[in-house]
Design a protein around this motif. Sequence first.
Motif, PDB file in Angstrom:
ATOM      1  N   ARG A 163       0.871  -1.373   0.028  1.00  0.00           N
ATOM      2  CA  ARG A 163      -0.022   0.074   0.057  1.00  0.00           C
ATOM      3  C   ARG A 163       0.871   1.286   0.085  1.00  0.00           C
ATOM      4  O   ARG A 163       0.536   2.022  -0.798  1.00  0.00           O
ATOM      5  N   ARG A 164       1.848   1.211   0.715  1.00  0.00           N
ATOM      6  CA  ARG A 164       2.797   2.471   0.819  1.00  0.00           C
ATOM      7  C   ARG A 164       3.650   2.598  -0.421  1.00  0.00           C
ATOM      8  O   ARG A 164       3.675   3.759  -0.912  1.00  0.00           O
ATOM      9  N   VAL A 165       4.043   1.548  -0.943  1.00  0.00           N
ATOM     10  CA  VAL A 165       4.816   1.604  -2.510  1.00  0.00           C
ATOM     11  C   VAL A 165       3.740   2.186  -3.523  1.00  0.00           C
ATOM     12  O   VAL A 165       4.090   2.911  -4.097  1.00  0.00           O
ATOM     13  N   LEU A 166       2.286   1.768  -3.555  1.00  0.00           N
ATOM     14  CA  LEU A 166       1.529   2.239  -4.482  1.00  0.00           C
ATOM     15  C   LEU A 166       1.157   3.886  -4.140  1.00  0.00           C
ATOM     16  O   LEU A 166       1.043   4.511  -5.164  1.00  0.00           O
ATOM     17  N   ALA A 167       1.014   4.049  -2.958  1.00  0.00           N
ATOM     18  CA  ALA A 167       0.868   5.595  -2.612  1.00  0.00           C
ATOM     19  C   ALA A 167       1.992   6.405  -2.870  1.00  0.00           C
ATOM     20  O   ALA A 167       1.786   7.527  -3.363  1.00  0.00           O
ATOM     21  N   ALA A 168       3.028   5.862  -2.904  1.00  0.00           N
ATOM     22  CA  ALA A 168       4.446   6.644  -3.218  1.00  0.00           C
ATOM     23  C   ALA A 168       4.667   6.578  -4.825  1.00  0.00           C
ATOM     24  O   ALA A 168       5.472   7.411  -5.213  1.00  0.00           O
ATOM     25  N   VAL A 169       3.715   5.913  -5.814  1.00  0.00           N
ATOM     26  CA  VAL A 169       3.671   5.774  -7.005  1.00  0.00           C
ATOM     27  C   VAL A 169       5.077   5.117  -7.480  1.00  0.00           C
ATOM     28  O   VAL A 169       5.727   5.733  -8.404  1.00  0.00           O
ATOM     29  N   LEU A 170       5.503   4.113  -6.867  1.00  0.00           N
ATOM     30  CA  LEU A 170       6.729   3.628  -7.138  1.00  0.00           C
ATOM     31  C   LEU A 170       6.428   2.334  -8.044  1.00  0.00           C
ATOM     32  O   LEU A 170       5.289   1.538  -7.763  1.00  0.00           O
ATOM     33  N   ASP A 171       7.183   2.166  -9.114  1.00  0.00           N
ATOM     34  CA  ASP A 171       7.010   0.982 -10.191  1.00  0.00           C
ATOM     35  C   ASP A 171       7.527  -0.010  -9.381  1.00  0.00           C
ATOM     36  O   ASP A 171       8.903  -0.051  -9.130  1.00  0.00           O
ATOM     37  N   LEU A 172       7.152  -1.062  -9.270  1.00  0.00           N
ATOM     38  CA  LEU A 172       7.454  -2.473  -8.617  1.00  0.00           C
ATOM     39  C   LEU A 172       8.367  -2.899  -9.267  1.00  0.00           C
ATOM     40  O   LEU A 172       9.568  -3.827  -8.889  1.00  0.00           O
ATOM     41  N   ARG A 173       8.567  -2.673 -10.716  1.00  0.00           N
ATOM     42  CA  ARG A 173       9.734  -3.497 -11.662  1.00  0.00           C
ATOM     43  C   ARG A 173      10.978  -2.446 -11.493  1.00  0.00           C
ATOM     44  O   ARG A 173      11.925  -2.968 -12.214  1.00  0.00           O
ATOM     45  N   GLN A 174      10.934  -1.172 -11.101  1.00  0.00           N
ATOM     46  CA  GLN A 174      11.857  -0.335 -11.325  1.00  0.00           C
ATOM     47  C   GLN A 174      13.146  -0.760 -10.110  1.00  0.00           C
ATOM     48  O   GLN A 174      12.961  -1.100  -9.379  1.00  0.00           O
ATOM     49  N   ARG A 175      14.146  -0.671 -10.976  1.00  0.00           N
ATOM     50  CA  ARG A 175      15.591  -0.988  -9.990  1.00  0.00           C
ATOM     51  C   ARG A 175      15.622   0.332  -9.183  1.00  0.00           C
ATOM     52  O   ARG A 175      15.539   1.330  -9.473  1.00  0.00           O
ATOM     53  N   ALA A 176      16.130  -0.076  -7.882  1.00  0.00           N
ATOM     54  CA  ALA A 176      16.358   1.037  -6.919  1.00  0.00           C
ATOM     55  C   ALA A 176      17.298   1.891  -7.475  1.00  0.00           C
ATOM     56  O   ALA A 176      17.378   3.166  -7.109  1.00  0.00           O
ATOM     57  N   GLY A 177      18.432   1.584  -8.210  1.00  0.00           N
ATOM     58  CA  GLY A 177      19.410   2.439  -8.927  1.00  0.00           C
ATOM     59  C   GLY A 177      18.876   3.492  -9.829  1.00  0.00           C
ATOM     60  O   GLY A 177      19.454   4.575 -10.173  1.00  0.00           O
ATOM     61  N   ARG A 178      17.798   3.246 -10.239  1.00  0.00           N
ATOM     62  CA  ARG A 178      17.263   4.334 -11.282  1.00  0.00           C
ATOM     63  C   ARG A 178      16.024   5.025 -10.656  1.00  0.00           C
ATOM     64  O   ARG A 178      15.612   5.842 -11.299  1.00  0.00           O
ATOM     65  N   LEU A 179      15.849   4.814  -9.015  1.00  0.00           N
ATOM     66  CA  LEU A 179      14.803   5.719  -8.564  1.00  0.00           C
ATOM     67  C   LEU A 179      15.312   7.210  -8.265  1.00  0.00           C
ATOM     68  O   LEU A 179      16.792   7.309  -8.166  1.00  0.00           O
ATOM     69  N   SER A 180      14.453   8.155  -8.004  1.00  0.00           N
ATOM     70  CA  SER A 180      14.973   9.544  -7.585  1.00  0.00           C
ATOM     71  C   SER A 180      15.187   9.398  -6.211  1.00  0.00           C
ATOM     72  O   SER A 180      15.174   8.562  -5.476  1.00  0.00           O
ATOM     73  N   GLY A 181      16.035  10.543  -5.739  1.00  0.00           N
ATOM     74  CA  GLY A 181      16.213  10.617  -4.232  1.00  0.00           C
ATOM     75  C   GLY A 181      14.966  10.460  -3.389  1.00  0.00           C
ATOM     76  O   GLY A 181      15.036   9.601  -2.287  1.00  0.00           O
ATOM     77  N   GLY A 182      13.881  11.045  -3.871  1.00  0.00           N
ATOM     78  CA  GLY A 182      12.621  11.089  -2.905  1.00  0.00           C
ATOM     79  C   GLY A 182      11.970   9.824  -2.730  1.00  0.00           C
ATOM     80  O   GLY A 182      11.463   9.228  -1.981  1.00  0.00           O
ATOM     81  N   GLN A 183      12.018   8.976  -4.225  1.00  0.00           N
ATOM     82  CA  GLN A 183      11.772   7.934  -4.195  1.00  0.00           C
ATOM     83  C   GLN A 183      12.435   6.579  -3.427  1.00  0.00           C
ATOM     84  O   GLN A 183      12.005   5.814  -2.864  1.00  0.00           O
ATOM     85  N   ARG A 184      13.773   6.985  -3.420  1.00  0.00           N
ATOM     86  CA  ARG A 184      14.513   5.911  -2.596  1.00  0.00           C
ATOM     87  C   ARG A 184      14.283   6.297  -1.150  1.00  0.00           C
ATOM     88  O   ARG A 184      14.251   5.090  -0.238  1.00  0.00           O
ATOM     89  N   ALA A 185      14.066   7.377  -0.612  1.00  0.00           N
ATOM     90  CA  ALA A 185      13.779   7.744   0.479  1.00  0.00           C
ATOM     91  C   ALA A 185      12.331   6.970   0.968  1.00  0.00           C
ATOM     92  O   ALA A 185      12.268   6.338   2.126  1.00  0.00           O
ATOM     93  N   GLN A 186      11.432   7.091   0.056  1.00  0.00           N
ATOM     94  CA  GLN A 186      10.132   6.485   0.358  1.00  0.00           C
ATOM     95  C   GLN A 186      10.329   5.035   0.273  1.00  0.00           C
ATOM     96  O   GLN A 186       9.557   4.187   1.224  1.00  0.00           O
ATOM     97  N   LEU A 187      11.064   4.386  -0.399  1.00  0.00           N
ATOM     98  CA  LEU A 187      11.140   2.939  -0.543  1.00  0.00           C
ATOM     99  C   LEU A 187      11.678   2.492   0.716  1.00  0.00           C
ATOM    100  O   LEU A 187      11.529   1.404   1.659  1.00  0.00           O
ATOM    101  N   ALA A 188      12.793   3.273   1.386  1.00  0.00           N
ATOM    102  CA  ALA A 188      13.575   2.917   2.492  1.00  0.00           C
ATOM    103  C   ALA A 188      12.668   2.974   3.555  1.00  0.00           C
ATOM    104  O   ALA A 188      12.758   2.124   4.666  1.00  0.00           O
TER     105      ALA A 188
END
Length: 257
Positions: A129-154
Motif C-alpha cells: 500500500r505504501r509503495v503504491l501510494a508513493a507511485v513507485l514502479d514495482l519493476r523499477q530498479r532501486a538504482g534508477r529511482l530518484s532521491g525522493g523515491q529511494r527515501a520512500q522505499l527505505a
Amino acid sequence: MPGRRCQPGVSGRHRAGTGGGVDLSPVDYAIEANGLGKRYGRRWALAECILRVPAGQVTGLVGPNGAGKTTLLELAAGLLRPTTGAIRVSGRVGFVAQDAPLYAGLSVADHLRLGQALNDRWDAVLARRRVLAAVLDLRQRAGRLSGGQRAQLALTLAVAKLPQLLILDEPVANLDPLARRQFLDSVAEAVAASGEGITVIFSSHLVADLERACGYLILLAASQVRLAGPVGTLLASSARFASLDDLVVSYLREVPR
C-alpha cells in the motif's frame, strides 16, 4: 565511521560492548541513555550523554555537524557499541540512514520480498500500500529511482517491519522541498496508521521541518544534550524567540567550541 552495515529497513541486533551495553528490557521511555559515551581513538563523538526520548510521539534531534547525532542514533539502533555508559531501547527498531541504503540492482518488488524474508513481523499489505501510494514502479530498479523515491522505499522497508521505534538519520537532507514535504507527510501517516503507539526520532539540519513535524525536541551539541523538551513548551518559555530556529541558534551560540 566504524560499524556494521545495516540491511535496508533492518536494524542490527543490539549487542553489549566493553565498558557499556544496550539493554532491551521494558522502560518508560522509548530511548534512555545514562553516561553514554562513544570514542574513536582520542576523539569523543559522545561524552557523558544523558538522554530520555518520550514514547509515542515524534521527536526531532538537531545539532551542528560533528555533534554526535548519527553516533547517538546508531547506538540506539544497535549498530555501534558504547564505549562508556549504557543505552536502553524499548521495543523493535526500524532504521533509515541518510543515504537510504538500498540494493541498486534490485527492483522495488525485490526489496519487498527481501524485507519479508528477513522480518518475521513483516506487513506485506502495508508495504504494498505504501509503495503504491508513493507511485513507485514495482519493476523499477532501486538504482534508477530518484532521491525522493529511494527515501520512500527505505521508509517503507522500515515501517513494514512494524517497529515500536522508528529511527531516521537525516532522511530529508538530500531531497528537494517537495520531496521533503512528501516524506515528512509519509512519516506522519505511518505514525497515525500504526495504531501501536510508534515512536519516531529523526535528525535534521532543517529546524523548520522539525518544528512542523515534531512534538518534542532534543538539541545535541559538543557531544552532549544541551536542550530537551516539548516544542510548545520550549517556545512558550521565552517571548523573544519567534521560531524554533531562533531558539536553537541562541543555544548553539552559548556552546563552547
